[in-house]
Write a protein that holds these residues in place. Sequence first.
Motif, PDB file in Angstrom:
ATOM      1  N   ARG A 143      38.325  37.699  34.745  1.00 17.24           N
ATOM      2  CA  ARG A 143      37.833  39.033  34.446  1.00 17.24           C
ATOM      3  C   ARG A 143      38.984  40.050  34.452  1.00 17.24           C
ATOM      4  O   ARG A 143      39.083  40.878  35.380  1.00 17.24           O
ATOM      5  CB  ARG A 143      36.763  39.446  35.457  1.00 17.24           C
ATOM      6  N   PRO A 144      39.844  40.030  33.441  1.00 17.96           N
ATOM      7  CA  PRO A 144      40.910  41.037  33.388  1.00 17.96           C
ATOM      8  C   PRO A 144      40.336  42.412  33.061  1.00 17.96           C
ATOM      9  O   PRO A 144      39.341  42.532  32.336  1.00 17.96           O
ATOM     10  CB  PRO A 144      41.817  40.524  32.263  1.00 17.96           C
ATOM     11  N   GLN A 145      40.979  43.435  33.602  1.00 20.82           N
ATOM     12  CA  GLN A 145      40.547  44.813  33.364  1.00 20.82           C
ATOM     13  C   GLN A 145      41.764  45.691  33.121  1.00 20.82           C
ATOM     14  O   GLN A 145      42.842  45.447  33.666  1.00 20.82           O
ATOM     15  CB  GLN A 145      39.783  45.367  34.570  1.00 20.82           C
ATOM     16  N   SER A 146      41.562  46.725  32.322  1.00 23.00           N
ATOM     17  CA  SER A 146      42.590  47.747  32.169  1.00 23.00           C
ATOM     18  C   SER A 146      42.667  48.560  33.459  1.00 23.00           C
ATOM     19  O   SER A 146      41.718  48.560  34.254  1.00 23.00           O
ATOM     20  CB  SER A 146      42.262  48.655  30.992  1.00 23.00           C
ATOM     21  N   PHE A 177      44.418  41.571  36.837  1.00 23.06           N
ATOM     22  CA  PHE A 177      43.978  40.208  36.544  1.00 23.06           C
ATOM     23  C   PHE A 177      43.093  39.707  37.682  1.00 23.06           C
ATOM     24  O   PHE A 177      43.576  39.297  38.738  1.00 23.06           O
ATOM     25  CB  PHE A 177      45.201  39.312  36.374  1.00 23.06           C
ATOM     26  N   GLN A 178      41.781  39.787  37.471  1.00 23.35           N
ATOM     27  CA  GLN A 178      40.823  39.246  38.429  1.00 23.35           C
ATOM     28  C   GLN A 178      40.511  37.812  38.002  1.00 23.35           C
ATOM     29  O   GLN A 178      39.901  37.577  36.962  1.00 23.35           O
ATOM     30  CB  GLN A 178      39.560  40.092  38.466  1.00 23.35           C
ATOM     31  N   ILE A 230      51.206  35.553  42.519  1.00 22.77           N
ATOM     32  CA  ILE A 230      50.367  34.460  43.025  1.00 22.77           C
ATOM     33  C   ILE A 230      49.032  35.046  43.453  1.00 22.77           C
ATOM     34  O   ILE A 230      48.980  36.055  44.151  1.00 22.77           O
ATOM     35  CB  ILE A 230      51.039  33.751  44.218  1.00 22.77           C
ATOM     36  N   ILE A 231      47.960  34.410  43.018  1.00 26.50           N
ATOM     37  CA  ILE A 231      46.620  34.823  43.423  1.00 26.50           C
ATOM     38  C   ILE A 231      46.145  33.864  44.513  1.00 26.50           C
ATOM     39  O   ILE A 231      46.146  32.639  44.315  1.00 26.50           O
ATOM     40  CB  ILE A 231      45.649  34.803  42.224  1.00 26.50           C
ATOM     41  N   SER A 232      45.757  34.415  45.643  1.00 28.29           N
ATOM     42  CA  SER A 232      45.284  33.590  46.754  1.00 28.29           C
ATOM     43  C   SER A 232      44.268  34.396  47.566  1.00 28.29           C
ATOM     44  O   SER A 232      44.024  35.582  47.307  1.00 28.29           O
ATOM     45  CB  SER A 232      46.461  33.146  47.637  1.00 28.29           C
ATOM     46  N   LEU A 258      42.159  38.823  46.237  1.00 33.24           N
ATOM     47  CA  LEU A 258      42.736  40.059  45.708  1.00 33.24           C
ATOM     48  C   LEU A 258      43.165  39.869  44.255  1.00 33.24           C
ATOM     49  O   LEU A 258      43.805  38.861  43.927  1.00 33.24           O
ATOM     50  CB  LEU A 258      43.944  40.475  46.553  1.00 33.24           C
ATOM     51  N   PRO A 259      42.824  40.795  43.373  1.00 39.85           N
ATOM     52  CA  PRO A 259      43.283  40.698  41.982  1.00 39.85           C
ATOM     53  C   PRO A 259      44.796  40.907  41.906  1.00 39.85           C
ATOM     54  O   PRO A 259      45.393  41.527  42.797  1.00 39.85           O
ATOM     55  CB  PRO A 259      42.522  41.808  41.269  1.00 39.85           C
ATOM     56  N   LEU A 260      45.379  40.384  40.845  1.00 36.03           N
ATOM     57  CA  LEU A 260      46.820  40.525  40.634  1.00 36.03           C
ATOM     58  C   LEU A 260      47.061  41.633  39.604  1.00 36.03           C
ATOM     59  O   LEU A 260      46.565  41.563  38.473  1.00 36.03           O
ATOM     60  CB  LEU A 260      47.409  39.209  40.124  1.00 36.03           C
TER      61      LEU A 260
END
Length: 445
Positions: free
Chosen positions: A93-96, A144-145, A181-183, A192-194
Motif C-alpha cells: 500500500r504505497p502512498q504519496s 512504502f507500506q 529495511i522494513i521490519s 513501520l512504513p518505509l
Amino acid sequence: MKYLFFPISRPFGWLMVFLMSLMALGLPNTVIAHPMPNSVVLLSVHADRIDAELQIPLNELQAAFGHAVNDSSAMLVDRLGPQLRAYLAQHIRPQSPDGRAWNVSVGTLAVQETKNLINGVYRELTAQVRLIPPAGADVRRFVFQYDVVLHQVVTHKILVSVQQDWERGLVADASPTQVGIISLDIVNNRVLPLTISLESGSAWTGFKSMVRLGMQHIAGGTDHLLFLLVLLLPAPLLIANGRWGRFGGVRYSLHHILLIVTAFTVGHSLTLLLGAMGWLRLPSQPVELLIAVSILVSAAHAVRPLFAGREPWIAAGFGLIHGLAFADTLANLHLDTGPMALSILGFNLGIELMQLLVIALTIPWLMLLSRTPAYQTVRLIGAFLAAVAAIGWAAERVTGKANGLTKEVEQVAGYAPYLLVLLAGLALFLTWRMKQAGPHQAGSR
C-alpha cells in the motif's frame, strides 16, 4: 561421587542438558545451515511509475498466506495465482506524502528453486508489481507500506533496494542500492512504513551512464572485439596469387581498415536500434552462436583470402548479428521512449569509443609488424588462437555449458594490456632488426 560437575541450579541445569542434547544431535549445525530468509524488493524507477520485483521465500510465505505453497510448490502459480495476486495487492500500500494511495497491479508470478548441499532446496516466489502514483504526485517520494509475510511472521524482514534508476545513472547491471529495511517495531508492536525519498536525476546523467555501459559492454565482450581484430589482421596486406602478400602501404592499409570498421559500425548500429526498440528480436542462443561463427570465418580469412575486397560487406553483415546481441542489454532495461532513445545513442557511442580505443592501440603495431617477414607467423598464430576460441564459444552456446576453452579465453583476456605491450615490443624490436639487416629485408615498397 554425587556430582560429575559442580552443582548448579535446577533451571540452569535443565538448560544445559537441553543444549548439550542439541549438540549431540547435531541440531545447531542445522540451525546455522538454515538462516532466517528475508524478502527482497527491487525497485526500477521510471518517469511515471515504479516497477518492483518481489522475491519472497516460500517457507516464510506459507506461514503467512495459509496455503502449502512451500510444501507443494509444483504448479503453484497455476493453482493459486489469483489468490496470491490478491494477497500481495492487499499488503502492498504505497502512498504519496499527502496520504493519497498509489495504484498497485500485480503481474507475472514465478517460482524459483535452487539447491545446495548446505540448505537443501530453497524456493522463492518472484512477483512483478507495478506501482503508479496519483496524478501530480512525485514518483520519487512516497511512503512504502508493505507487510507481505511480516503481518504474520514477526521475525521476517524486507530488504528494499533500487535496482534501476536511469535518471540517477543506475542501471540493472549495477549492484542495487539499498534504501531501507522494513521490519516489526517490537516496542510498539507494529510494522513501520518505509519513507522513500530518492534524489532527483537528469537525462544527462542517464545518457552518461549509458555511454559508460556501452564502453564496459564492449570491453568485456571479448568475442565482439576478437571478430573485428581478426578481420583486421590481414587488412594491411595485398593479395598475390590467391594468398596474402606484402604490406600495401600506409594509405592503403588505413583506407581498408576504415572501410571495415565503418561497415561493422553501420551494421551493429542498425540492429541495435531495431532490437532495442523491440522491432526486431531473435532468440539469444542462435545470435550468440552466429557471433562465434563470425569469428571462425574471420580467422579462416586471415589464413587465406576468402572474400578479398569484400571485407566491408562481411563486416557489415556480421555487424548486424553483433548488434542484436548489443540490443538485448538495452531491451532488458524496459525504458520509456525518451530515455530509450537517449540510451541507444549513448550506448552506441560508448561501444564506438571503446572500439576506436582498442583499434588505435592495436592497429599501429600490426601495421608495423606487417612490414616485417615475421608477420606471416604472427597472423597465422592469431588466426589459429581466434579459431580455437570461436570453437569453444560455439560449443558452449550449443550445449549451454561452459568448457575449458572458454574459461581459458576469459583468463587470457584479463591479460590484454600486457599482451598489447608484448605486441608493441615485438613490433618495435623486429622493425629495428629489419633496419639493422638492411633495406632489402623490408616488406614494403
